[in-house]
Write an enzyme that holds these catalytic residues in place. Structure first.
Site, PDB file in Angstrom:
ATOM      1  N   LYS A 149      67.489 -40.500 -19.144  1.00  0.00           N
ATOM      2  CA  LYS A 149      66.453 -39.619 -18.566  1.00  0.00           C
ATOM      3  C   LYS A 149      66.390 -38.334 -19.384  1.00  0.00           C
ATOM      4  O   LYS A 149      67.376 -37.617 -19.505  1.00  0.00           O
ATOM      5  CB  LYS A 149      66.783 -39.300 -17.107  1.00  0.00           C
ATOM      6  N   ASP A 208      62.618 -29.685 -15.374  1.00  0.00           N
ATOM      7  CA  ASP A 208      62.149 -30.263 -14.115  1.00  0.00           C
ATOM      8  C   ASP A 208      61.837 -29.141 -13.123  1.00  0.00           C
ATOM      9  O   ASP A 208      62.724 -28.661 -12.421  1.00  0.00           O
ATOM     10  CB  ASP A 208      63.213 -31.210 -13.552  1.00  0.00           C
ATOM     11  N   LYS A 250      60.159 -27.032  -6.991  1.00  0.00           N
ATOM     12  CA  LYS A 250      61.522 -26.741  -6.551  1.00  0.00           C
ATOM     13  C   LYS A 250      61.631 -25.286  -6.126  1.00  0.00           C
ATOM     14  O   LYS A 250      60.888 -24.438  -6.627  1.00  0.00           O
ATOM     15  CB  LYS A 250      62.498 -26.961  -7.716  1.00  0.00           C
ATOM     16  N   ASP A 275      68.048 -31.157 -17.298  1.00  0.00           N
ATOM     17  CA  ASP A 275      67.648 -32.428 -16.683  1.00  0.00           C
ATOM     18  C   ASP A 275      67.383 -33.506 -17.741  1.00  0.00           C
ATOM     19  O   ASP A 275      66.852 -34.563 -17.439  1.00  0.00           O
ATOM     20  CB  ASP A 275      66.408 -32.197 -15.800  1.00  0.00           C
ATOM     21  N   ASP A 325      58.784 -34.396  -7.422  1.00  0.00           N
ATOM     22  CA  ASP A 325      60.117 -34.001  -7.890  1.00  0.00           C
ATOM     23  C   ASP A 325      61.037 -35.223  -8.079  1.00  0.00           C
ATOM     24  O   ASP A 325      62.101 -35.101  -8.678  1.00  0.00           O
ATOM     25  CB  ASP A 325      60.726 -32.998  -6.902  1.00  0.00           C
ATOM     26  N   GLU A 381      60.892 -37.495 -10.177  1.00  0.00           N
ATOM     27  CA  GLU A 381      60.197 -37.901 -11.409  1.00  0.00           C
ATOM     28  C   GLU A 381      61.084 -38.739 -12.331  1.00  0.00           C
ATOM     29  O   GLU A 381      60.582 -39.533 -13.124  1.00  0.00           O
ATOM     30  CB  GLU A 381      59.700 -36.654 -12.159  1.00  0.00           C
ATOM     31  N   ARG A 384      63.060 -41.236 -11.806  1.00  0.00           N
ATOM     32  CA  ARG A 384      62.944 -42.694 -11.601  1.00  0.00           C
ATOM     33  C   ARG A 384      61.637 -43.228 -12.169  1.00  0.00           C
ATOM     34  O   ARG A 384      61.546 -44.389 -12.545  1.00  0.00           O
ATOM     35  CB  ARG A 384      63.116 -43.009 -10.110  1.00  0.00           C
TER      36      ARG A 384
END
Ligand code: BES
Ligand code: ZN
Ligand code: ZN
Length: 504
Positions: A268, A273, A280, A291, A350, A352, A354
């Site tokens: 990933k 993020d 967030k 991230d 959020d 994201e 996956r």
């Protein structure tokens, strides 16, 4: 930092600092140390007797020798109780020693290999942990500091001192491995440490280009228009509001036989993020520059594999995107069609990671993989479940899971398994699409992994959730405050173990 090995005695080795590890509750100083203790007028045994040096894990005492022996200083470092010894204890003791040596402003030092009588800890393992520990303990991220005083200079060299010539070559092998794992982790830490205004998706591509300069590594980058052609709705959906377009990086290392199935890593790589439209909270949001650590670990692993010339075929896949809000952003309720053809209702922008991994895993399936490992800072739920000392492990193949459990123990990056039962899929059902991207209350690490499973083909697969261990709130012996690059050593150790015991 460069490490070499030398056969020699404690009383005959000229060095700035001589690092000597010692156990707790070891009243005798050990035979090898007695001549040194004598030359120092009994100072070392005195430190033991007085309780100033007890040998507790990571305890240090520095002694100036004032010409009594060729070593200018002796640094005693504790390993804890002999029966509790692990490779990670050695790694941490050496990380602690590196920090202490650096304080003296010496740039080179020598270290004695600890005496152990335990299976699974051969001289090459010990040397690997020592070198790894020193490199990690000495890590600093100083790119954006303008202070260049000498205290900020890294260590130059370490000499590992052994008493018999017969183990020199074994130790050399361990040094090479420790350098590979340590340097890879520092590289991955740098990548995740760089702020998101620098480490944009296109900069990640530049970093991948540098890795592709290694022998036998080939790079392919899919830009947004190529991704559109292929139908990578996940990566495109997450990256579509950013000023920095998403990318899909494919790094292939061919060290094995032609036609041999590759091990595929998917990392990933969200360079920042913000949460997107499901923004967030601002507290700690700056941490979301890290991230991308899954991707950092995969890049670093490919570089290490190439530098070690591992006889394996390995492919690294990095779906890279910046998750931002904006007029063009994916909104809650939007439906994305993923590379596999499945549809996803995005209920929370959020979640994201996956979405981009789903395309990465579907792409991996097209490569006829021997196995696929994805690594991701995927869920806050991982931290809730495991705290900061275990990586979440879920997957479809028991043998592969066991290999990761074993690699985790050796690398000092331990994993803990969670269930991946299909019953949890109930939580991922959508009214409008094949699935939704959040699983509601409870089992957040599990539902995230189960979402990924929908995109996994017929190959052994494990998922590593590193959200728990990705960021350290404090400095530790081998872990610097901030991004830890967790998982890098785990991936490399998995490869090293695979080379030693090929799995058919
Ligand atoms: N990148 C985060 C997960 C994360 C959180 C990593 C904290 C490191 C530290 C991920 O993209 C995320 O935001 N996950 C959400 C999922 C939720 C909306 C279902 C989470 O865990 O809150
Ligand atoms: Zn997120
Ligand atoms: Zn994320």
């Amino acid at each position: 930092m460069k490490t070499t090995v030398k056969q020699g005695t404690l009383t005959g080795t000229p060095t700035e600092v001589l690092v000597i590890p010692g156990y707790e509750e070891d009243s005798s100083m050990g035979k090898a140390i007695q001549p040194l203790d004598r030359n120092l007028g009994g100072q070392l045994s005195e430190l033991r007797k007085s309780g100033e040096f007890q040998g507790k894990a990571n305890q240090t005492v520095l002694v100036h020798t004032r010409g009594a022996v060729p070593a200018k200083r002796i640094l005693l470092v504790g390993l804890g109780k002999r029966e509790d010894l692990t490779l990670d204890r050695i790694r941490q003791a050496m990380g602690t020693a590196a920090k202490r040596v650096r304080q003296t402003e010496a740039r080179s030092f020598s270290a004695v290999i600890p005496g152990v009588n335990r299976s699974g800890m051969w001289p090459d393992d010990l040397a690997q942990a020592m070198v790894d520990g020193v490199i990690l303990g000495d890590y600093r991220f100083t790119t954006y500091r303008t202070d260049t005083s000498s205290k900020n200079k890294p260590l130059n060299s370490m000499t590992i001192l052994v008493d018999t010539a017969s183990i020199v070559n074994t130790v050399k092998r361990g040094i090479q491995r420790g350098e590979a794992t340590g340097e890879a982790t520092c590289f991955a830490r740098d990548l995740s440490n760089h702020p998101a205004n620098v480490m944009t998706p296109s900069r990640v591509v530049e970093e991948a280009k540098k890795v592709a300069k290694e022998k036998k590594v080939k790079l392919t980058v899919l830009n947004p228009s190529k991704m559109k052609q292929l139908g990578m709705g996940g990566v495109l959906g997450v990256g579509q509001a950013s000023q920095h377009p998403p990318q899909f990086i494919i790094l292939e290392y061919q060290g094995g036989k032609k036609g041999e199935k590759p091990i595929v890593f998917v990392g990933k790589t969200v360079t920042f993020d913000s949460g997107g439209i499901s923004l967030k909270p601002s507290e700690n949001m700056e941490r979301m520059k890290a991230d991308m650590t899954g991707g950092s670990a995969v890049l670093a692993t490919l570089r290490a594999a190439a530098r070690l010339s591992l006889p394996l075929n390995i492919i690294g896949l990095l779906p890279v995107a910046e998750n931002m809000p904006g007029g063009r952003a994916t909104k809650p309720g939007d439906v994305l069609t993923m590379l596999s053809g499945k549809t996803v209702e995005v209920q929370n922008t959020d979640a994201e990671g996956r979405l981009i991994l789903a395309d990465g895993l579907a792409y991996a399936g097209r490569l006829k993989p021997a196995c696929v490992i994805d690594i991701a800072t995927l869920t806050g739920a991982c931290t809730v479940a495991l705290g900061q000392f275990a990586i979440g492990l879920l997957g479809t193949d028991n043998k592969l899971k066991d290999q990761f459990k074993a690699a985790g123990e050796r690398a000092g990056e331990r994993v803990w398994e969670m269930p991946l039962w299909d019953e949890y899929f109930e939580q991922l059902k959508s009214d409008v699409a094949d699935m939704r991207n959040i699983g509601g209350r409870g089992g957040g690490m599990i539902t995230a992994a189960l979402f990924l499973k929908q995109f996994v083909g017929n190959f052994p697969w494990v998922h590593l959730d590193i959200a728990s261990t990705d960021w350290s709130a404090s400095d530790r012996p081998c872990i610097s405050k901030g991004p830890t690059a967790t998982g890098t050593r785990l991936l490399i150790q998995f490869l090293l173990n695979t080379v030693n015991k090929p799995q058919k």
